[in-house]
Design a protein around this motif. Structure first.
Motif, mmCIF file in Angstrom:
data_model
loop_
_atom_site.group_PDB
_atom_site.id
_atom_site.type_symbol
_atom_site.label_atom_id
_atom_site.label_comp_id
_atom_site.label_asym_id
_atom_site.label_seq_id
_atom_site.Cartn_x
_atom_site.Cartn_y
_atom_site.Cartn_z
ATOM 1 N N UNK A 101 0.795 -1.218 0.005
ATOM 2 C CA UNK A 101 -0.028 -0.012 -0.054
ATOM 3 C C UNK A 101 0.916 1.245 -0.059
ATOM 4 N N UNK A 102 0.301 2.433 -0.548
ATOM 5 C CA UNK A 102 1.012 3.550 -0.456
ATOM 6 C C UNK A 102 1.432 4.027 1.197
ATOM 7 N N UNK A 103 2.441 4.609 1.445
ATOM 8 C CA UNK A 103 2.850 5.089 2.971
ATOM 9 C C UNK A 103 1.739 6.260 3.243
ATOM 10 N N UNK A 104 1.244 6.138 4.307
ATOM 11 C CA UNK A 104 0.708 7.597 4.817
ATOM 12 C C UNK A 104 1.839 8.364 5.381
ATOM 13 N N UNK A 105 1.397 9.627 5.931
ATOM 14 C CA UNK A 105 2.390 10.550 6.210
ATOM 15 C C UNK A 105 3.118 9.983 7.584
ATOM 16 N N UNK A 106 2.375 9.413 8.640
ATOM 17 C CA UNK A 106 2.780 8.805 9.649
ATOM 18 C C UNK A 106 3.850 7.426 9.475
ATOM 19 N N UNK A 107 3.167 6.683 8.698
ATOM 20 C CA UNK A 107 4.053 5.589 8.471
ATOM 21 C C UNK A 107 5.282 5.878 7.812
ATOM 22 N N UNK A 108 5.303 6.831 6.856
ATOM 23 C CA UNK A 108 6.578 7.171 6.091
ATOM 24 C C UNK A 108 7.568 7.806 7.037
ATOM 25 N N UNK A 109 7.020 8.601 7.838
ATOM 26 C CA UNK A 109 7.843 9.251 8.877
ATOM 27 C C UNK A 109 8.697 8.356 9.680
ATOM 28 N N UNK A 110 7.919 7.266 10.091
ATOM 29 C CA UNK A 110 8.347 6.467 10.989
ATOM 30 C C UNK A 110 9.368 5.376 10.457
ATOM 31 N N UNK A 112 11.256 6.607 7.553
ATOM 32 C CA UNK A 112 12.034 7.120 6.958
ATOM 33 C C UNK A 112 11.997 7.159 5.444
ATOM 34 N N UNK A 113 10.772 7.127 5.212
ATOM 35 C CA UNK A 113 10.384 7.013 3.661
ATOM 36 C C UNK A 113 9.731 8.454 3.115
ATOM 37 N N UNK A 114 9.556 8.516 2.095
ATOM 38 C CA UNK A 114 8.536 9.591 1.465
ATOM 39 C C UNK A 114 7.289 9.259 1.423
ATOM 40 N N UNK A 115 6.202 10.114 1.700
ATOM 41 C CA UNK A 115 4.758 9.967 1.655
ATOM 42 C C UNK A 115 4.448 9.072 0.543
ATOM 43 N N UNK A 116 3.726 8.135 0.382
ATOM 44 C CA UNK A 116 3.251 7.657 -0.883
ATOM 45 C C UNK A 116 3.927 6.495 -1.295
ATOM 46 N N UNK A 117 5.263 6.187 -0.901
ATOM 47 C CA UNK A 117 6.001 5.092 -1.221
ATOM 48 C C UNK A 117 5.335 3.934 -0.969
ATOM 49 N N UNK A 118 5.632 2.953 -1.703
ATOM 50 C CA UNK A 118 5.041 1.353 -1.327
ATOM 51 C C UNK A 118 5.560 0.923 -0.016
ATOM 52 N N UNK A 119 4.795 0.391 0.835
ATOM 53 C CA UNK A 119 5.128 -0.512 2.032
ATOM 54 C C UNK A 119 4.402 -1.647 2.148
ATOM 55 N N UNK A 120 4.805 -2.405 2.879
ATOM 56 C CA UNK A 120 4.342 -3.884 3.158
ATOM 57 C C UNK A 120 3.353 -3.643 4.308
ATOM 58 N N UNK A 121 2.185 -4.135 4.361
ATOM 59 C CA UNK A 121 1.165 -3.880 5.255
ATOM 60 C C UNK A 121 0.645 -5.149 5.693
ATOM 61 N N UNK A 122 1.113 -5.701 6.973
ATOM 62 C CA UNK A 122 0.665 -7.066 7.323
ATOM 63 C C UNK A 122 -0.467 -6.522 8.672
ATOM 64 N N UNK A 123 -1.496 -7.456 8.647
ATOM 65 C CA UNK A 123 -2.482 -7.168 9.774
ATOM 66 C C UNK A 123 -2.743 -8.567 10.354
ATOM 67 N N UNK A 124 -2.992 -8.651 11.571
ATOM 68 C CA UNK A 124 -3.464 -9.995 12.036
ATOM 69 C C UNK A 124 -4.362 -9.507 13.587
#
Length: 235
Positions: A101-110, A112-124
């Motif tokens: 998914x695209x990184x939200x602002x808080x996830x990107x900040x956490x 060290x990425x740019x907002x909107x960069x692809x990140x792996x999102x794992x839920x359980x």
């Protein structure tokens, strides 16, 4: 952390049962060939996680009877570092999902990425005998998807979870967990579904934190949304 992990595994496996005593700090230091100060730190870590009780003049540390209904996102990250699994004894995970998914602002900040960069999102979802404990989400850099394909599997990752999988593939070793951030937030529809409860307007406890590698770079950003009535246990 290695010494604490040794006793944590024994407690999880039932080899050390509630009421049983750990070896003395002196014995632990001799067994692991470390200083008493290091052995004492290991005991303090187990106590901070709520696994043992330490009473002065009462013969040292003993395994605590588990208290149901407790959740701590920071404790999960601490367990990932030392044991390789985030759940406490008696907890199971279910409903695993993984996606890019695209990184939200808080996830990107956490991370060290740019907002909107692809990140792996794992839920359980974590569950114990009393019901759902928490809905948990982990974020990792999207560039790891091809390098560590296990991260994109919809299910538990064997042999140590996400962190050990990253270490095996990249050599990046999880070393520290940052101090947790606690907030009260309105329950979203997704979180309500994850917790298995109606999507009604309600405030829930959210515990967030990061795990850093040996160079201090973030590997994983995690968020636990506690089920109503659950209590966070600080370290």
């Amino acid at each position: 952390m290695q010494i604490a992990g040794h006793y944590r595994r024994q407690i999880d496996a039932g080899d050390l049962e509630p009421g049983q005593r750990l070896p003395s700090v002196r014995a632990i230091a001799e067994q692991f060939d470390v200083s008493r100060e290091t052995a004492h730190k290991a005991v303090k870590l187990l106590r901070a996680e709520g696994l043992i009780d330490v009473s002065v003049g009462a013969g040292g540390a003993q395994v605590r009877t588990p208290k149901p209904g407790l959740v701590g996102g920071d404790l999960r990250r601490g367990r990932l570092l030392t044991v390789g699994v985030p759940g406490r004894k008696g907890e199971v995970t279910e409903g695993h999902r993984a996606e890019l998914v695209p990184a939200s602002a808080d996830v990107a900040d956490a991370l060290g990425l740019e907002e909107g960069e692809q990140v792996i999102r794992r839920t359980r979802r974590f569950r114990d005998a009393a019901g759902v404990v928490a809905f948990s989400t982990s974020f990792l850099a999207g560039t790891l998807a091809d390098v560590v394909p296990e991260l994109m599997t919809a299910g538990p990752i064997p042999d140590g979870g996400t962190l050990r999988a990253v270490e095996r593939a990249t050599g990046r070793r999880a070393e520290t967990a940052t101090a947790p951030k606690l907030t009260a937030e309105l329950l979203t529809e997704e979180a309500a579904a994850g917790l298995g409860m109606p999507a009604e307007t309600a405030a829930v406890l959210v515990v967030a934190g990061r795990i850093l590698d040996q160079d201090g770079e973030p590997i994983e950003f995690g968020i636990d949304i506690a089920s109503p009535g659950r209590t966070w246990v600080p370290t």
